[in-house]
Design a protein around this motif. Structure first.
Motif, short mmCIF file in Angstrom:
data_model
loop_
_atom_site.label_atom_id
_atom_site.label_comp_id
_atom_site.label_asym_id
_atom_site.label_seq_id
_atom_site.Cartn_x
_atom_site.Cartn_y
_atom_site.Cartn_z
N HIS A 130 -7.43 -1.46 8.96
CA HIS A 130 -6.98 -0.18 9.49
C HIS A 130 -6.36 0.68 8.40
O HIS A 130 -6.18 0.23 7.26
CB HIS A 130 -5.98 -0.39 10.64
CG HIS A 130 -4.81 -1.25 10.26
ND1 HIS A 130 -3.79 -0.80 9.44
CD2 HIS A 130 -4.49 -2.53 10.60
CE1 HIS A 130 -2.90 -1.77 9.28
NE2 HIS A 130 -3.30 -2.83 9.97
N GLY A 131 -6.01 1.90 8.76
CA GLY A 131 -5.45 2.83 7.80
C GLY A 131 -3.94 2.82 7.76
O GLY A 131 -3.28 1.92 8.30
N THR A 132 -3.37 3.84 7.13
CA THR A 132 -1.93 3.88 6.87
C THR A 132 -1.10 4.21 8.11
O THR A 132 0.10 3.95 8.12
CB THR A 132 -1.62 4.94 5.80
OG1 THR A 132 -2.20 6.20 6.19
CG2 THR A 132 -2.20 4.52 4.46
N PRO B 223 -2.90 -0.99 3.77
CA PRO B 223 -3.71 0.20 3.50
C PRO B 223 -3.08 1.19 2.52
O PRO B 223 -1.86 1.39 2.51
CB PRO B 223 -3.88 0.85 4.88
CG PRO B 223 -2.71 0.36 5.66
CD PRO B 223 -2.45 -1.03 5.19
N SER C 113 -7.91 -7.79 3.05
CA SER C 113 -7.13 -6.62 3.44
C SER C 113 -7.20 -6.42 4.94
O SER C 113 -8.05 -6.99 5.62
CB SER C 113 -7.66 -5.38 2.72
OG SER C 113 -6.88 -4.24 3.03
N GLY D 102 0.80 -1.22 0.00
CA GLY D 102 0.00 0.00 0.00
C GLY D 102 0.83 1.27 0.00
O GLY D 102 1.87 1.36 -0.66
N HIS E 160 -3.61 5.29 0.88
CA HIS E 160 -4.09 6.61 1.31
C HIS E 160 -4.87 7.22 0.14
O HIS E 160 -4.27 7.69 -0.84
CB HIS E 160 -2.92 7.51 1.71
CG HIS E 160 -3.33 8.73 2.46
ND1 HIS E 160 -3.95 9.81 1.85
CD2 HIS E 160 -3.23 9.06 3.78
CE1 HIS E 160 -4.19 10.74 2.74
NE2 HIS E 160 -3.77 10.31 3.93
#
Length: 329
Positions: free
Chosen positions: A297-299, A120, A294, A11, A122
């Motif tokens: 959570h995020g980056t 993740p 996946s 990601g 963005h």
């Protein structure tokens, strides 16, 4: 014959995705797992983290058929456009992120990979680069020429699929049509059978409005759209319960006897799931001709390069992809 090897995309290069891949390499995997990313990025991040990892180069001409040794990671080198600094977004690398997804997705279509697991991205920095992008789900649908896909998040004891995904709340009601609800329900039912091995899935369906519309006093979507659609699908043998009020559906009384919940919109179902299993949950894209899981959570840009991260969600995503591939054999 599809090979039982898997693609891993880290990601956003400035986020924790590369860190997760490096930390994961310490654990032996049951199948060959190939990170599609910049080798230079992994070398730099490993040095920053103080992690000793052996990076093993691979290419489509020579993909491995056996797992990498513990402490090693297969890498399909995909060059960055600009050096990546942990925690600092750079829109110059937006195309790089999409190239890694394209290589993974196309590799699944071509039979090189049994599935893909994604760390993740963005969304904001990709859009700032001038490339319209609303998420992994929509990108992979376009790549695989899939008309309708379904986002489902899962953790131990709960799966939640969505009728609508990344829409402003004011647009949600208009997006819930008979046609869309029927397509999503069919995809959810079919993938629970064929990718999760559940012969007769039991699915709980949320209403759109508070109290599931309360007989039309709080909205008519349940009466006009949801109830008739569910009734028609039940005649085909689908076990669909609802529409049920979302504020009572997510209780043990209902959940202990279901295989999945179908929520009408993003923030109706996902806050409950993330409260129950954050850090040990995953995202699955249903309806694709490929397997894609996946992290949930995020980056986490502020944690990139610090080593203060947990690989739990990625491990669950990996294990689920492996199980889904085994089910499809």
């Amino acid at each position: 014959m599809k090979h039982q090897r898997f693609a891993l995309t880290p990601g956003e290069p400035a986020g924790i995705g590369p860190d997760l891949c490096l930390l994961l390499a310490a654990q032996a995997q049951p199948y060959p797992l190939i990170a599609i990313t910049s080798r230079d990025l992994l070398v730099e991040r490993a040095a920053q983290l103080g992690v000793a990892v052996t990076l093993l180069p691979v290419s489509p001409d020579a993909f491995p058929d056996s797992p990498a040794p513990s402490g090693s990671l297969y890498v399909w080198d995909t060059p960055l456009a600009s050096p990546a600094v942990a925690g600092q977004l750079d829109k110059a690398n937006a195309a790089f992120v999409l190239e890694t997804l394209t290589r993974a997705g196309q590799g699944c279509l071509d039979g090189h990979f049994a599935g893909m697991i994604t760390a993740p991205v963005h969304k904001g920095v990709i859009n700032e680069s001038g490339i319209p992008f609303s998420g992994h789900t929509e990108f992979l649908a376009e790549l695989t020429a899939t008309e309708q896909v379904v986002m489902m998040l899962a953790t131990r004891g709960l799966r939640v699929a969505l009728v609508t995904t990344h829409l402003p709340l004011r647009d949600v009601a208009d997006a819930i049509t008979v046609e869309r609800l029927e397509r999503v329900a069919r995809i959810l039912h079919a993938d629970l059978q064929h990718k999760f091995g559940i012969a007769s899935p039991r699915i709980l369906v949320c209403g759109l409005n508070p109290h599931a519309g309360e007989g039309g006093h709080l909205g008519h979507e349940e009466i006009d759209i949801i109830e008739p659609t569910l009734a028609r699908l039940r005649l085909e043998g689908m076990d669909l319960r609802g529409p049920l009020p979302a504020d009572t559906l997510f209780t043990p009384k209902y959940l202990e006897h279901c295989d999945a919940v179908l929520a009408m919109y993003h923030d109706q179902g996902l806050p409950v799931l993330k409260y129950k299993g954050f850090g040990a949950a995953l995202n699955v894209t249903l309806g694709l001709p490929i397997i894609r899981t996946s992290v949930d959570h995020g980056t986490a840009l502020d944690l990139a390069g610090t080593g203060r991260i947990d690989t739990g969600s990625l491990q669950v995503a990996l294990e689920t992809a492996y199980q889904m591939a085994e089910t499809r054999l």
